[in-house]
Design an enzyme around this catalytic site. Sequence first.
Site, PDB file in Angstrom:
ATOM      1  N   GLU A   1      -6.665   4.795   7.969  1.00 32.82           N
ATOM      2  CA  GLU A   1      -6.431   6.207   7.639  1.00 32.82           C
ATOM      3  C   GLU A   1      -7.655   6.814   6.949  1.00 32.82           C
ATOM      4  OE1 GLU A   1      -2.671   5.685   5.611  1.00 32.82           O
ATOM      5  OE2 GLU A   1      -1.765   5.124   7.523  1.00 32.82           O
TER       6      GLU A   1
ATOM      7  N   SER B   1       3.739  -1.838  10.452  1.00 27.57           N
ATOM      8  CA  SER B   1       5.189  -1.866  10.703  1.00 27.57           C
ATOM      9  C   SER B   1       5.853  -3.190  10.313  1.00 27.57           C
ATOM     10  CB  SER B   1       5.493  -1.511  12.159  1.00 27.57           C
ATOM     11  OG  SER B   1       5.049  -0.183  12.429  1.00 27.57           O
TER      12      SER B   1
ATOM     13  N   GLU C   1      -4.963  -4.919  10.964  1.00 29.94           N
ATOM     14  CA  GLU C   1      -3.976  -3.857  11.133  1.00 29.94           C
ATOM     15  C   GLU C   1      -4.272  -3.056  12.401  1.00 29.94           C
ATOM     16  OE1 GLU C   1      -2.079  -2.681   7.123  1.00 29.94           O
ATOM     17  OE2 GLU C   1      -3.851  -1.470   7.393  1.00 29.94           O
TER      18      GLU C   1
ATOM     19  N   HIS D   1      -9.380   1.176   5.152  1.00 30.98           N
ATOM     20  CA  HIS D   1      -8.102   1.395   5.829  1.00 30.98           C
ATOM     21  C   HIS D   1      -8.307   2.381   6.983  1.00 30.98           C
ATOM     22  CE1 HIS D   1      -4.016   2.656   6.627  1.00 30.98           C
ATOM     23  NE2 HIS D   1      -3.623   1.541   6.042  1.00 30.98           N
TER      24      HIS D   1
ATOM     25  N   GLY E   1       2.784   2.359  10.969  1.00 36.29           N
ATOM     26  CA  GLY E   1       3.786   3.411  10.838  1.00 36.29           C
ATOM     27  C   GLY E   1       4.512   3.760  12.132  1.00 36.29           C
TER      28      GLY E   1
ATOM     29  N   LYS F   1       0.191   4.208  -0.214  1.00 36.07           N
ATOM     30  CA  LYS F   1      -0.448   5.397   0.392  1.00 36.07           C
ATOM     31  C   LYS F   1      -0.238   6.597  -0.539  1.00 36.07           C
ATOM     32  CE  LYS F   1       0.044   3.290   4.862  1.00 36.07           C
ATOM     33  NZ  LYS F   1       0.124   3.437   6.297  1.00 36.07           N
TER      34      LYS F   1
ATOM     35  N   ASN G   1       0.870  -1.175   0.000  1.00 37.52           N
ATOM     36  CA  ASN G   1       0.000   0.000   0.000  1.00 37.52           C
ATOM     37  C   ASN G   1       0.914   1.235   0.000  1.00 37.52           C
ATOM     38  OD1 ASN G   1      -1.771   2.069   0.593  1.00 37.52           O
ATOM     39  ND2 ASN G   1      -2.209   1.373   2.690  1.00 37.52           N
TER      40      ASN G   1
HETATM   41  P1  PGA Z   1       2.991   0.496   7.713  1.00 38.92           P
HETATM   42  O1  PGA Z   1       1.508   0.666   7.166  1.00 38.92           O
HETATM   43  O2  PGA Z   1       3.545  -0.782   7.115  1.00 38.92           O
HETATM   44  O3  PGA Z   1       3.728   1.714   7.228  1.00 38.92           O
HETATM   45  O4  PGA Z   1       2.910   0.432   9.196  1.00 38.92           O
HETATM   46  C1  PGA Z   1       0.663  -0.435   7.004  1.00 38.92           C
HETATM   47  C2  PGA Z   1      -0.646   0.020   6.437  1.00 38.92           C
HETATM   48  O5  PGA Z   1      -1.118   1.114   6.800  1.00 38.92           O
HETATM   49  O6  PGA Z   1      -1.252  -0.679   5.605  1.00 38.92           O
END
Ligand code: PGA
Length: 256
Positions: A102, A216, A170, A100, A176, A14, A12
């Site tokens: 976010e 992460s 997640e 997601h 992150g 983003k 992803n």
């Molecule tokens: P990350 O994000 O690997 O940067 O923690 C995972 C995600 O949001 O799908």
Amino acid sequence: MERTIRPLVIGNWKMNPQTAVMAERIAREVKGGLTANTDADVVVAPPNLYMSVVHKVRNGSNRFILGAQDAFYEKLGAHTGNVSAFMLESFGVAFAIIGHSERRALGETDDVVNKKVHAVLKAGMTVVVCVGEAERDVNAQYLEEIEQQIRKACAGVTRARLRNVVIAYEPVWAIGSGKTPTPEDVHEMRLFIQKIFADLYGRSAVGQVRILYGGSVSPKNAGELFTEGGVHGFLVGGASIRPADFIGIIKACTSV
Ligand code: PGA
């Protein structure tokens, strides 16, 4: 553990990278790192603006699948700023990430997630439903939170469609942040999610739904999270725009 389901690793991107030229370079390096021995489904979900660039790099390869970070539920029409599941599917996008955290943080509700899940499945794509708790409390209320997210996202989805449903667990606190749950916690969550599907659709449904971990994930922790966590693969954010790291994560799933 015996593995019957092919690993699935989704990148992803983003809202990255900054330019189409950089997007092309990342896509080329990822594709270049995949070999005939890569025994995993690898999906790259760039921003829609770069979809055609990544599509061109892909050049019909079946090792490298296109994904979207979202998909709108209406088919066409007056929906400024949105791209529909049908448009994505006609372009060659096979996976869509829905719900997601976010996007949920910006106000996407369970109801909207459910509509998008249906639209993605109807368009003939695979839906990657993201679920995750904001925090872990000692009374394990977070389990209820996960269960509700899954039940609401999948409301009305038939048993026959489950082959095209992927759940990405997640935890919001792991995204992150460099923090991850232990492989044992991930394993427990995988079993918990499978139990929800067994309750909803019967035990035979359990093998149909792939369960990913995200938050992460790095080449360092991927091996352990995959083998001991017992998930079917990963949804990778930050590391997915660093081709060497992304390839390292894919290898960690395929070298077991
Ligand atoms: P990350 O994000 O690997 O940067 O923690 C995972 C995600 O949001 O799908």
